[in-house]
Design a protein around this motif. Structure first.
Motif, mmCIF file in Angstrom:
data_model
loop_
_atom_site.group_PDB
_atom_site.id
_atom_site.type_symbol
_atom_site.label_atom_id
_atom_site.label_comp_id
_atom_site.label_asym_id
_atom_site.label_seq_id
_atom_site.Cartn_x
_atom_site.Cartn_y
_atom_site.Cartn_z
ATOM 1 N N GLY A 240 0.699 -1.283 0.044
ATOM 2 C CA GLY A 240 -0.248 0.004 -0.152
ATOM 3 C C GLY A 240 0.799 1.100 -0.198
ATOM 4 O O GLY A 240 2.180 1.128 0.014
ATOM 5 N N PRO A 241 0.240 2.523 0.147
ATOM 6 C CA PRO A 241 1.096 3.600 0.132
ATOM 7 C C PRO A 241 1.596 3.883 1.569
ATOM 8 O O PRO A 241 0.880 3.585 2.276
ATOM 9 C CB PRO A 241 0.083 4.701 -0.434
ATOM 10 N N VAL A 242 2.646 4.609 1.500
ATOM 11 C CA VAL A 242 3.441 5.217 2.685
ATOM 12 C C VAL A 242 3.682 6.590 2.150
ATOM 13 O O VAL A 242 3.986 7.120 1.087
ATOM 14 C CB VAL A 242 4.350 4.499 3.519
ATOM 15 N N THR A 243 4.291 7.199 3.162
ATOM 16 C CA THR A 243 4.752 8.591 3.059
ATOM 17 C C THR A 243 6.312 8.619 3.895
ATOM 18 O O THR A 243 6.499 8.223 4.835
ATOM 19 C CB THR A 243 4.133 9.843 3.766
ATOM 20 N N LEU A 244 7.231 8.809 2.932
ATOM 21 C CA LEU A 244 8.803 8.838 3.373
ATOM 22 C C LEU A 244 9.129 10.360 3.594
ATOM 23 O O LEU A 244 8.593 11.305 3.027
ATOM 24 C CB LEU A 244 9.559 8.346 2.301
#
Length: 268
Positions: A240-244
């Motif tokens: 899924g999506p994540v934020t770095l």
């Protein structure tokens, strides 16, 4: 000129800045880490936010999906920020980086940290995985291991991505799993550096250092994961999506955020 197009005037500058980067990625990374003066929110390292905010978003997946009785290998550990932070959740964490200078800094910054060791090794090659296996056995953990990868695959060429995945396969065995989190920015290099604060007038120092000395980053999402970790060899457990996050670039204390992708995989 339309404001949206002005950013492309950055292109000649980006080409010039990156033209002297070492062609051998191993040399590039070792030179980069050898010149780092400080880490953390006010340091030189672009991707070191100095905060555990990003890790907190990963922990729910890591603690739920990875066997906590197995050791963890932090691939591309850099200065050991995540290596140290993950130590409370696993019996041992081994940080591995292709740069000996990175490993030296990680060891220095981890002085006194329990359950953490480091080695310099290229994990796209069989010798690198042998070194990791030997290091884990020496720490009292022969056999299978979990893998943590953050922000490594998107700076590797396609053959190196596939090679890394192939070398990890026997290391995770039947019980270990791979957790990866990678930059998945949907745009070209000019749009990417603009997103991180580069303008015609100036480029933030940590960003400029990365452009000058390191391999050009790409993106790593579901499509790239399927190619590097083929279904014939790997089962996808979750993604899924994540934020770095990077260190603050456009403000004094707010990390920059980059769209990313995570996946948890197990070997077939």
């Amino acid at each position: 000129m339309l404001p949206a197009l002005k950013k492309y005037l950055l292109l000649p500058k980006l080409v010039k800045l990156s033209s002297n980067a070492p062609k051998d990625p191993r040399v590039a990374w070792d030179q980069y880490w050898g010149n780092v003066r400080a880490t953390g929110a006010g340091g030189d390292v672009l991707w070191d936010s100095g905060s555990d905010h990003e890790l907190q978003a990963y922990l729910e997946h890591l603690t739920r999906q990875l066997d906590p009785s197995l050791p963890l290998v932090d691939v591309g550990c850099g200065s050991g920020v995540f290596t140290r932070a993950l130590a409370p959740y696993f019996p041992h964490v081994l940080g591995v980086d292709v740069s000996a200078n990175a490993v030296a800094r990680a060891a220095a910054e981890s002085d006194g940290a329990e359950q953490v060791t480091y080695i310099a090794a290229d994990m796209t090659a069989p010798a690198g995985v042998r070194a990791v296996t030997d290091a884990l056995a020496g720490a009292g953990f022969p056999g299978e291991a979990n893998i943590f990868i953050r922000g490594v695959l998107h700076v590797l060429k396609k053959p190196a991505q596939a090679a890394l995945a192939g070398q990890l396969h026997p290391l995770v065995g039947r019980r270990g799993r791979v957790f990866l989190a990678e930059t998945n920015f949907c745009g070209n290099p000019v749009q990417y550096v603009s997103h991180l604060g580069a303008t015609l007038q100036s480029i933030p120092g940590p960003l400029e250092r990365a452009i000058r000395g390191l391999p050009m980053p790409g993106r790593f999402g579901a499509e790239q994961r399927r190619r590097a970790f083929p279904e014939a060899s790997w089962d996808l457990v979750e993604d899924g999506p994540v934020t770095l996050e990077t260190r603050p670039l456009t403000s004094a204390d707010r990390p920059e955020q980059i769209p990313g992708y995570f996946a948890v995989l197990q070997a077939r």
